[in-house]
Design an enzyme around this catalytic site. Structure first.
Site, short mmCIF file in Angstrom:
data_model
loop_
_atom_site.label_atom_id
_atom_site.label_comp_id
_atom_site.label_asym_id
_atom_site.label_seq_id
_atom_site.Cartn_x
_atom_site.Cartn_y
_atom_site.Cartn_z
CG ASP A 140 -81.83 -65.90 -64.41
OD1 ASP A 140 -81.72 -66.31 -63.24
OD2 ASP A 140 -81.13 -65.01 -64.90
CB THR A 173 -82.10 -63.73 -59.44
OG1 THR A 173 -82.45 -64.85 -60.21
CG2 THR A 173 -80.64 -63.49 -59.53
CB THR A 174 -86.81 -66.19 -58.60
OG1 THR A 174 -86.23 -66.36 -59.86
CG2 THR A 174 -88.29 -66.01 -58.73
CG ASP A 466 -78.35 -68.71 -62.62
OD1 ASP A 466 -77.70 -67.70 -62.98
OD2 ASP A 466 -79.58 -68.73 -62.51
#
Lengths: 606, 535
Positions: A140, A173-174, A466
């Protein structure tokens, strides 16, 4: 090899001095002509001298010149160009150098998280520096970046956007960091080609707007059709989970997540979904349970199963009730008095318990401890008493059972009690838990995660979180896109078109934006060990046709139809990625100077 | 070094530990000071104008600030040099007084210093330079008055005001949605402004930010927001027609300041004390209830028992509200801050049309909105944005915009921006210079040159040829006798700042020139610097 005493240190092979010790550090002053020449050489050739601020180096040279009187500095020596303005340890980077520092920092961060992108992304092990050197295994992006200790300011900006993305939409998020990094990588090339950062920024802005519109045109909205919408949710959940540790059982977990979110009926209050982690079993054994599970044991001698429970949720001291009036203390002069007061205290507790019993309840949950004495009283009355439930647990329990959290018990008629159909003790693995089922608020549910180890469970929780976040956001904003690099291709195509139409230097920036977008499918393919150059080119050719659904099918390693494969992503996530990545890139590009203050001195407590 | 000898030739020491001090005197001191001042100005020079660049500042604790606001940069730069500190003060005083133009004033001062250095080299005495600057600044300020224009706007016609705020915002990172933000700022200022007295109390505008969402989601709230939630999770989240009791006393048993002890030595005493304690809580809540409050806002914490009693009696409450917020709430709702339960009366309650709790994003962040207040003049600007630095920068930008709007309400004279005012002043000062028969003539002329450096920096930052552009604009101004020509930073295609709607307040510009001149004079008058030596 060290020459000239403590002042200069040389590498054995290179003629450049590695370090020059500051006068302060070595407690010596530079002497002699040779030192002077070397110092001059360092200063003029821009070699940074550790522990030796620039202005000091200048001073030193000046000092030596006047002292030895054998060497007059060259006329171009910048005597007064750098006055000492900043504090000693502070540093200042200007223009190209500042820009380079921020580019390098941002790109380094991007390269760090790049490999975790996509369904075949790799995990990272993070070891904390705290006691016990705790280990986290995750892919994550937000979690990885959060645990890094970074000094580079540009990198901090990127970490910050990934954190915000996590808070706001929960997923991507990445991607947001990778996109921002790629934008900066492209910008670096443009800056090298002498295009002003402001021009790049305005180009990027135009491109971002255009890309957003391209996505808006291609979104699918199945709000009306409940059946289709549910399958959309299912697809989104599976796509999100496929890049995580849960990918083996992604169908199972996607179902869990969708069911849980559907119960919320549109609210984004994820607090109503409780996740309990119990090591043991396998990930497949995880299940969704309606109702509420409290990780506590039932007191001794109390009923293990209550039907039609009336629950009083309380936050009150059930040990010796202290007198809260300030300065009160007990002062007695004989043992018998002690016994009397003790008796009074007991009486007080008994009265309190009696009052609680007066509510006509058969289950009592307290946030604070319940001592043996009241516990015994409760057991006598055949009431289930649960002590020391944590604050979150209490709030959630009050929420789901519809009771209120009470702290005084004088008016039983007006306190709202919580209700549920059945309370029982259940076993998961070898732990006993208390299960409240048939609660009043239908929204609440609990997901019990099982897995081989704590690391697996932690990562599973993050992944599930997530998925839940994305789903709950999608329920509110029902627009859906295809996944697997499809949105990036669509955006890149439109942005490319715009670049061709735009006159002026901006068009280079717009073109660069489209290249940065293409980097995402490239990285996904690379991470899966596929031939990215070939695949992305094929994909671009496919996309040349109108209304194409092609994306990268990582499983078969070829270009596939994303609609058929059922790979979807939420529009809200993609939009947030696009906008915040552009914003961050813009922010970093605008910088032309970095001023770092002297680090705050820690006081030595030794 | 300062050595003096008595009649027998023995040295006596004037400065304490003088061999450990370095000393610069005379022309050397002036030059060193000038170069320090210039160094500071050079840092800010690239931040000037709509195409100015940002700076990253890393604080001693490693926090990152990204900004192009002059005052903020200088404040966080951790400056050590005394002269540099003067420049920091300069920008700060412009910030306090006007709120905008903090970069410009430093660049101006830097340019004046640079010119002074040249004059010093030609042997002109610093005092004469200072005198000349003083004269020139007077001419410039008068000229500004002369070319200024009155500026019409009203409560209904806010568009001109919005335009001015947009000029301010266009140099910041938020210029993507500058119109939206400018409109918010103007509306905020107008709602707290006293147009009769031409006064604006900016304390009534609270600027709050929360990470997340888009910049476009920034909104103006006619009321107050508090970053707190209800003390009990089950209290109602929305209260209409709230009557608010604003307390600064905790819901706890009193703690007298004098030391005392209550000794318990019998069972009776124990019991009475217990009853007493219960009565305390009951009384406190009852008093709030009696005066008719429907919401309690308290500066301190509550005891669990009190919390439940409040909840129980259906009296929502908020705890741990900060002092400043408490005051704002009191102003907005027209209530009085009550320090003791005994003093609660119905008149002292504040009123608000709607109080609601709002939650954000996937985290548990909650905020309390107090809207439709009795005294609706207090407003809140609530900023949303991609990351923390963005929000901080937006806050600073909005502060600038608010100040500009306030200045216009106080005094509606404007001059045109884009460097046009400076160029026009420069022409006027240059013309006036020839009339001085003394040495000061040179200083006055140097002042005119220094004024040119602001438009020059603007052109440079916008990627134009600085000298070429400046001379073109200058000749155009003289030829057409029109002081509205400036630097076309945004590449719009016209030099006329009136057409581009780029203007600044007259007082802001005047203040810039006056402050810069003052500081430069001060620096020029220093001829001896004594500081503890490094080695």
């Amino acid at each position: 090899m060290v020459i000239e005493g403590p002042i200069l240190e040389f590498h054995q092979k290179s003629p450049k001095p590695l370090r020059v010790y500051s006068a302060q550090q070595s407690k010596a002053k530079p002497q002699g002509q040779k030192t002077l020449a070397l110092l001059l050489f360092c200063v003029l050739s821009g070699i940074r001298i550790s522990n030796f601020p620039k202005h000091r180096a200048y001073d030193q040279v000046f000092f030596l010149c006047t002292k030895t009187q054998s060497y007059s500095p060259p006329s171009y020596f910048p005597w007064r160009c750098v006055e000492k303005i900043l504090k000693d340890d502070a540093s200042e980077e200007k223009g190209e150098r500042a820009r380079m520092a921020s580019f390098v920092g941002a790109i380094a961060i991007t390269d760090l998280v790049k490999t975790t992108l996509g369904p075949k992304g790799m995990d990272k092990i993070l070891q904390s520096t705290g006691r016990g050197h705790e280990v986290t295994v995750t892919n994550d992006g937000a979690t990885i970046l959060k645990s890094l200790h970074i000094d580079n300011p540009a990198a901090k900006v990127l970490i910050d956007i990934s954190k915000v993305q996590d808070d706001e939409v929960g997923d991507g998020t990445t991607s947001v960091v990778v996109l921002a990094g790629e934008l900066l990588r492209e910008a670096e090339k443009l800056v090298a080609a002498k295009i002003h950062p402001m021009t790049i920024i305005s180009g990027y802005r135009m491109a971002a707007e255009c890309a957003r519109n391209a996505l808006l045109q291609r979104v699918v909205d199945n709000k009306e059709n409940a059946e289709k919408f549910k399958s959309d949710l299912m697809k989104i959940a599976m796509t999100t989970l496929s890049s995580k540790i849960l990918s083996q059982d992604k169908e199972h977990f996607a179902q869990l997540a969708v069911d849980a979110v559907m119960r919320l009926k549109g609210s984004t209050n994820l607090e109503a979904i409780q996740i309990i982690k119990k090591p043991g079993g396998s990930l497949k054994d995880s299940f969704l349970d309606e109702g509420f599970i409290l990780d506590k044991k039932i007191g001794l001698g109390q009923p293990k199963r209550i039907e039609n429970a009336k629950i009083l949720v309380a936050n009150t001291a059930m040990d010796t009730d202290k007198v809260k009036i300030y300065g009160a203390r007990v002062r007695v002069d004989s043992m018998s008095k002690v016994a009397e007061i003790e008796g009074a205290e007991k009486e007080k507790m008994r009265e309190k318990v009696k009052k609680i019993l007066g509510h006509g309840i058969n289950c009592f949950v307290n946030r604070q401890l319940i001592y043996n004495f009241p516990e015994e009283l409760f057991a006598d009355a055949g009431i289930l008493a649960i002590e020391h439930a944590d604050f979150d647990g209490i709030e959630r329990l009050a929420l789901v059972t519809g009771g209120e959290i009470a702290s005084t018990f004088d008016n039983p008629e007006s306190v709202k009690l919580g209700h549920c159909k059945l309370i029982e003790e259940i076993m998961i693995g070898e732990d006993k838990l208390i299960h409240f089922s048939g609660v009043e608020m239908g929204q609440a549910c609990t997901i019990v995660l099982r897995g081989a180890s704590h690391h697996v469970l932690d990562e599973a929780e993050r992944s599930l979180h997530d998925a839940l976040c994305v789903l709950s956001q999608t329920v509110n904003d029902t627009r859906v896109l295809l996944g697997g690099g499809w949105p990036e291709m669509v955006m890149a195509k439109e942005v490319d078109k715009l670049a061709r139409k735009t006159p002026g230097k901006k068009s280079h920036a717009i073109e660069a934006f489209s290249r940065a977008l293409l980097a995402i499918p490239t990285i996904i393919a690379d991470n899966a060990g596929l031939d990215s150059a070939d695949l992305v080119a094929k994909l671009r050719a496919e996309h040349h046709k109108e209304g194409c659904n092609a994306g990268i099918d990582v499983i078969s390693g070829s270009v596939g139809d994303m609609a058929e494969l059922g790979i979807s992503e939420a529009f809200k996530v993609k939009q947030a990625v696009l906008l915040s990545a552009t914003e961050a890139a813009e922010m970093i590009l605008r910088v032309d100077e970095i001023i770092t203050c002297a680090p705050r001195k820690r006081e030595d407590r030794m | 070094m300062a050595l003096a000898f008595d009649e027998y030739g023995r040295p006596f020491i004037i400065l304490k530990e003088q061999d450990q001090k370095t000393r610069l005197r005379g022309i050397d001191a002036q030059k060193a000071n000038i170069s320090a001042g210039k160094a500071v100005a050079r840092i800010l020079r690239t931040s000037l104008g709509p195409k100015g660049m940002d700076k990253i500042l890393q604080s001693p604790d490693g926090d990152v600030t990204i900004t192009n606001d002059g005052a903020t940069i200088l404040e966080q730069m951790d400056v050590d040099n005394q002269i540099a500190k003067l420049m920091v003060e300069l920008s700060r005083s412009q910030d306090y007084e006007i709120g905008d133009g903090t970069t410009g004033v430093v660049v101006m001062a830097g340019a004046l210093l640079e010119q002074a250095e040249r004059l010093l080299e030609r042997g002109i005495h610093p005092i004469r330079i200072a005198e000349g600057y003083e004269m020139a600044s007077r001419i410039a300020v008068e000229h500004l008055e002369h070319i200024s224009q009155k500026f019409d706007f009203g409560a209904s016609n806010i568009e001109p005001l919005v335009q001015t705020c947009m000029t301010t915002l266009s140099s910041k990172i938020v210029n993507r949605c500058k119109h939206h933000l400018a409109e918010i700022s103007v509306k905020a200022v107008l709602s707290v402004a006293d147009l009769e007295r031409k006064d604006v109390n900016l304390d009534m505008i609270k600027v709050e930010g929360k990470v997340g969402g888009k910049l476009e989601d920034t909104e103006l709230i006619y009321g107050i927001t508090v970053d707190k939630d209800m003390s009990h999770p089950q209290m109602p989240k929305q209260i209409e027609d709230a009557k608010i009791a604003i307390l600064t006393c905790p819901f706890e048993p009193p703690k007298p300041k004098t030391k005392h002890k209550v000794d318990i030595d019998t069972v009776e005493k124990f019991q009475t004390l217990r009853l007493q304690e219960q009565k305390y809580f009951d009384d406190m809540v009852q008093k709030c209830k009696d005066v008719g409050a429907t919401l309690v806002i308290c500066q301190w914490g509550f005891d669990d028992e009190a919390n439940h009693l409040l909840m129980h009696r259906n009296l929502p409450a908020v705890r741990w509200v900060g002092g400043v917020e408490l005051e704002l709430i009191a102003i907005a709702t027209g209530g009085r801050i009550v320090p003791r339960f005994q003093e609660l009366t119905p008149e002292k309650l504040g009123r608000a049309g709607l109080v609601r709790e709002k939650s954000f994003g996937t985290t548990k962040d909650k905020m309390l909105y107090i809207e439709h207040c009795a005294n609706s003049r207090a407003v809140t600007i609530f900023i949303r944005g991609g990351n923390k630095m963005m929000i901080e920068e937006t806050k600073r930008s909005i502060h600038d915009a608010l100040c500009v709007a306030r200045n216009l309400i106080r005094n509606n004279s404007i001059v045109y921006g884009g460097g046009s005012a400076e160029i026009s002043c420069s022409i006027a000062v240059e013309a006036a210079a020839d009339k001085y028969p003394v040495v000061e003539q040179y200083a006055v002329r140097a002042f005119a040159d220094a004024l040119d450096s602001v438009p020059m920096a603007l052109a440079e930052n916008s990627g134009l040829q600085p000298i070429e552009t400046l001379s073109a604009v200058k000749s155009q101004q003289i030829k057409e006798n029109n002081p509205h020509y400036g630097i076309d930073c945004n590449d719009v295609g016209t030099n006329d700042m009136r057409e581009q709607d780029v203007f600044e307040t007259l007082i802001g510009k005047q203040q810039q020139i006056l402050l810069a001149t003052q500081v430069v004079k001060m620096i020029l008058k220093i001829d001896d610097v004594i500081s503890p030596s490094d080695y």
